[in-house]
Every structure is written in structure tokens, then in C-alpha cells.
Design an enzyme around this catalytic site. Sequence first.
Site, PDB file in Angstrom:
ATOM      1  N   SER A 120      -0.892  -2.831   5.522  1.00 32.12           N
ATOM      2  CA  SER A 120       0.205  -3.630   6.072  1.00 32.12           C
ATOM      3  C   SER A 120       0.158  -3.666   7.586  1.00 32.12           C
ATOM      4  CB  SER A 120       1.533  -3.000   5.622  1.00 32.12           C
ATOM      5  OG  SER A 120       2.616  -3.527   6.351  1.00 32.12           O
ATOM      6  N   TYR A 179       7.662   4.539   4.403  1.00 32.54           N
ATOM      7  CA  TYR A 179       6.803   3.512   3.809  1.00 32.54           C
ATOM      8  C   TYR A 179       5.650   3.179   4.758  1.00 32.54           C
ATOM      9  CZ  TYR A 179       4.926  -1.101   2.943  1.00 32.54           C
ATOM     10  OH  TYR A 179       4.054  -2.140   2.781  1.00 32.54           O
ATOM     11  N   LYS A 186       1.243   3.837   4.575  1.00 35.43           N
ATOM     12  CA  LYS A 186       0.139   2.892   4.796  1.00 35.43           C
ATOM     13  C   LYS A 186      -0.823   3.445   5.849  1.00 35.43           C
ATOM     14  CE  LYS A 186       1.240  -0.105   1.741  1.00 35.43           C
ATOM     15  NZ  LYS A 186       0.441  -0.135   0.503  1.00 35.43           N
TER      16      LYS A 186
END
Length: 338
Positions: free
Chosen positions: A125, A150, A154
Site C-alpha cells: 500500500s 494497519y 504493510k
Amino acid sequence: MKILVTGGLGFIGSHTVVELQNEGYEVVIIDDCSNSSEKVLDGITAITGKRPLFEKLDLKERSKVEDFFKRHTDIAGVIHFAASKAVGESVEKPLLYYENNIGTLVYLLKELARKSNSSFIFSSSCTVYGQADKMPITEDAPVKAAESPYGNTKQMGEEIIRDTCKVTPNLKAIALRYFNPMGAHPSAEIGELPIGVPQNLVPFITQTGIGLREQLSVFGDDYPTPDGTCVRDYIYVVDLAKAHVIALQRLLAGKNKTNYEVFNVGTGKGSTVLEVIKSFEKVSGKKLNYKIVDRRPGDITSAYADTTLANNELGWKAQYSLDEAMKSAWDWERKIRS
């Protein structure tokens, strides 16, 4: 060739399964259906004329991952989408995100490291860049401290893959850093199916447009952007799905320069929140009920991709406009509410 797609019933996963099957690959989907539905298999089948193999399996259960690879010894490549992805929820439940997004990645890589040759595409991302120092964002832009668990998963995921590739020459991997996926398949057989309140702008817009939500909140109009609202790079989900297939083919054909590569996947163009709303109003012919509210903590001002590397190295380029992607999202919303 047999390709494993984890999280293959999800939004981006299901569109990628369609593109893989259209290219003649045999696809096996693993999904635990925690944020998806088995009905998506019917949509994939309706589009491609072929039903992919499906195993309902929780990748957090290591013994089941090991068992899967014992039964499927002919997996040529893996595209790994399965992950929790709500930023707000990750702040409230960090351990759930670390277990689900990191533990499962480790179990998959352990299995692939045992194989004589394996190709791995990781769903990453643009959150890894945070608020980048300059636009557009290149792959060389510094990775900033993550704003959420989150985002951190990544960043950590990329580091784990890179470290594993360093000592595992038989493993080839590409991390694709997505910007903002949107839209639905032009057939309206599959699309974005958020459970509960949508985390992304476009489904919130279409749900407001169809009357499911009363009003859309636009968080801040005092940013240093053309109209004061935040800028993002919105990429059509089918364009994004095709990037996965092309990246996988690069690894399978041995065209990769190193055994770990990173590519931005976006359009190279930023759109403000108000421009996205205007696009919806244009393709739907409806006025959207929205209001400007205070800024939201943690929102960055601007993020859009420099796609030169993906264009030149992968030979991939986004084809669809914001309006075309928005029309597909609106067609899908109307279909699922009819």
C-alpha cells in the site's frame, strides 16, 4: 499453471482471479470469508465461464497452511491479498492486525521457501510513504513511520519478504504498492462489498447516492490543494488486477532484475474529494448530499503515484478514467440494491 490467490473473494482479489482465468491460469482461492462472501464465486464464474477451486481456510492456522501445500504441490505462484485492512479498527485492535497480517505472511513464506522455485506477489500500500515530501511519489521515496498498525503491517510485511528473499534465492517476490482502488467489473457481476460502514470514499458516495446513507462527510476543505480537499490517486480495480497478472508473469518468465522488487500501482494523477464527488454527479445525473466537516486526524494532504517504473519495467499502465471507474461503481451499487 496453478496460481494460489489468498483473499481471492475480496474486492481486489476477485477481480484478479477473473484476469488470471482470462489469461488461462488455473486458480485456487483461499479465503476465510471473514470480510467476503462465497457468492462472489458465482460472479467470477459468470464472467469467465470457469469456477475457480476454492478452499475456506484460515491462514492463521499454520497446520492448515502446511496441509494445503502438501496437497497442492504444483502451485507455480502466489498472489497474497488476505489481510485485515481497516485503519481505524487496527488502532483499536492492533494484536488482531499483527496476527492476521504478519503471522499469515510468515506461514506462507515458510512454505514457499521450501519449494525449488516460487513466485510471490504481495498486496502492499501507498500508506508506507505516509505524507511524502514531494509529489508524485516514486518508489525511492522514504518509508515514513506508520500512522496505524494497519500501515505498519504493510511496512513490516515488505521488510519480512525482502529479508527472506535475501537468503532464499529460489524465492522471487514483487510488492505492489496500491494507491486508491475503486470501481467494479464492467459486467457488474463483482465489485466492492464493504461490510458495515464503508472505509473508502467511493462506496460511501455510491451508498449515499442510492439513499442507503443520509449524507457524506467531507473531512476538511482547508488543505493546501486546488479546492481545499484531500488529494488521492484513484485507480480502477480492473487496471489494478491486470497489474498483478503482469507482475506475476514477470516473475514466472524470470524477467525480474532482482528477486525482490517494488512497484507503485496508480494512475499518476491526483483527484480531490470534491472532484470525485463531481465525477459521481456527472455519471449518475444525481446531486450528492454532502457537507464539509472538520478535518479527520491522521489524514494526509496529498498522495499520488509516479508510475514511471511500472510503466517502463512492467509494461503496465492504467487505462481507465475516473469517470469510467465511477460509472462502474455506480452500476454495481444499483445492481446490488435492486
